[in-house]
Design an enzyme around this catalytic site. Structure first.
Site, short mmCIF file in Angstrom:
data_model
loop_
_atom_site.label_atom_id
_atom_site.label_comp_id
_atom_site.label_asym_id
_atom_site.label_seq_id
_atom_site.Cartn_x
_atom_site.Cartn_y
_atom_site.Cartn_z
N ALA A 97 0.80 -1.23 0.00
CA ALA A 97 0.00 0.00 0.00
C ALA A 97 0.83 1.27 0.00
O ALA A 97 0.27 2.37 0.03
CB ALA A 97 -0.93 0.01 1.22
N ASN A 98 2.15 1.16 -0.05
CA ASN A 98 2.99 2.36 0.07
C ASN A 98 3.25 3.05 -1.27
O ASN A 98 3.81 4.15 -1.30
CB ASN A 98 4.32 2.02 0.72
CG ASN A 98 5.14 1.04 -0.09
OD1 ASN A 98 4.80 -0.15 -0.11
ND2 ASN A 98 6.18 1.48 -0.75
N ILE A 121 -0.73 1.64 -7.28
CA ILE A 121 -2.16 1.36 -7.17
C ILE A 121 -2.57 1.12 -5.73
O ILE A 121 -3.65 1.54 -5.29
CB ILE A 121 -2.53 0.16 -8.06
CG1 ILE A 121 -2.36 0.56 -9.55
CG2 ILE A 121 -3.96 -0.31 -7.81
CD1 ILE A 121 -2.40 -0.60 -10.51
N GLY A 122 -1.72 0.44 -4.97
CA GLY A 122 -2.03 0.19 -3.56
C GLY A 122 -2.17 1.48 -2.77
O GLY A 122 -3.09 1.61 -1.95
N SER A 126 -4.38 -9.33 -13.59
CA SER A 126 -4.16 -8.54 -14.81
C SER A 126 -4.71 -9.33 -15.98
O SER A 126 -4.77 -10.57 -15.94
CB SER A 126 -2.66 -8.29 -15.00
OG SER A 126 -2.38 -7.80 -16.31
N TYR A 179 5.71 -13.21 -14.73
CA TYR A 179 4.64 -12.31 -14.31
C TYR A 179 3.29 -12.78 -14.84
O TYR A 179 2.31 -12.86 -14.09
CB TYR A 179 4.94 -10.89 -14.80
CG TYR A 179 3.92 -9.88 -14.33
CD1 TYR A 179 3.95 -9.39 -13.02
CD2 TYR A 179 2.92 -9.42 -15.18
CE1 TYR A 179 3.01 -8.47 -12.58
CE2 TYR A 179 1.98 -8.49 -14.74
CZ TYR A 179 2.03 -8.02 -13.44
OH TYR A 179 1.09 -7.11 -13.01
#
Length: 335
Positions: free
Chosen positions: A49-50, A53-54, A180, A214
């Site tokens: 979250a830092n 998007i988070g 994604s 990914y």
């Protein structure tokens, strides 16, 4: 002379204005979360979250008065992000920084222990954190798993499993898995989930344009959401996956060179969303009351998305079983 100067000055200004208008027109197709329901008393846990998007998701939740746990590998960056939010939004929900390294099962266990000591329920778990690193780097987690499989999939798989009792206690609650549409490029080889073959090819110089690690991990995310939603049916815990869209964040920083900024400028201007624009679908899946009770879905642009990937129950079950085995058989790798 004056008129010539005006003409020369007007050309670049006109270009900037035109580009801005085109981008604004393009962004009209990018949905926004329309739900502004007050989330006071609700506890949200966001991994990674830092930044990106988070971080934008956290800002949106705090604005709605939610309590947000910042589960981040770098606790100092989490604290800096929280300080930045507080400057923008002095009044809002509670912000709590907590250390979590998804590349370490020990860290996940310690984190969950702290969470359970401080909270009796989690209303929404947002599995957002992720890595995208060239396969030739051959990076591994503490337990020796390929970094994309270990962090993007297994780390969140294990974290969610350990938090299920807190999620059930908060019913109706939600798990949001940030995947994604690149999952459609994924291909699971159950005899080589750690991609040893692809890594050796990458080390020899073979191009991996779409980063198989990914894409495969995003496919695993999608399968995880489907499998977990089936297992939690009638429990009051909704589980959905979502795609934020093609966003300009630091996720792909390991692939970007200085000249890429020049070559990709037109694409960035016309097609790439900002982190805030990308967070809209995540916030939608986490908060919109209209999809309560909907589970096992995949969302994009704040709407259900029909994936082109040929999901099968056989593949879903096999991935779940192997993931459990990988977690149970973990043996920390000594550095």
């Amino acid at each position: 002379m004056v008129s010539s100067y005006v003409i020369y000055a007007a050309v670049p200004i006109s270009v900037v204005v035109a580009v801005g208008l085109i981008r604004k027109w393009r962004s009209r197709s990018w949905a926004k979360c329309s739900s502004n329901t007050c989330l006071r008393g609700k506890t949200f846990l966001i991994t990674g979250a830092n930044s990106g998007i988070g971080l934008e998701t956290a800002k949106a939740l705090v604005k709605r008065k939610a309590r947000v746990i910042f589960a981040c590998r770098n606790i100092e960056k989490a604290k800096q992000a929280i300080a930045g939010i507080r400057k923008e939004q002095p009044i809002g929900g509670e912000l709590i920084p907590m250390q979590l390294d998804l590349a370490s099962f020990d860290s996940i266990q310690n984190f969950v222990g702290v969470v359970k000591a401080g909270f009796n329920k989690i209303d929404v778990l947002i599995n957002n954190a992720g890595v995208s690193i060239p396969l030739k780097e051959d990076l591994k987690t503490k337990e020796g798993f390929e970094i994309h499989v270990g962090v993007n999939h297994l780390g969140h798989f294990y974290l969610t499993y350990l938090l299920l009792d807190l999620l059930k206690r908060a019913s109706p609650s939600r798990v949001v898995v940030v995947s994604s549409t690149l999952h459609e490029r994924g291909k699971l080889d159950f005899s080589d989930l750690n991609l040893r073959g692809a890594i050796e090819e990458a080390k020899k110089g073979k191009a991996d344009r779409h980063n198989a690690g990914y894409c495969n991990s995003k496919l695993m995310n999608a399968y995880f959401a489907r499998g977990l939603s089936a297992k939690l049916k009638s429990s009051g815990v909704d589980v959905n996956a979502c795609c934020p869209g093609f966003c300009y964040t630091n996720l792909f920083r390991y692939f970007v060179r200085w000249y890429h900024y020049i070559l990709m400028a037109p694409i960035a201007l016309f097609f790439m969303r900002s982190a805030k624009q990308g967070s809209e679908t995540v916030v939608y899946c986490a908060t919109d009351y209209r999809i309560e009770g909907h589970t096992g879905k995949f969302y994009r642009d704040c709407a259900e998305y029909n994936s082109k990937y040929p999901f099968t129950k056989e593949e879903e079950t096999k991935l779940w079983s192997i993931s459990e085995e990988m977690i149970k058989a973990r043996k920390p790798v000594k550095n």
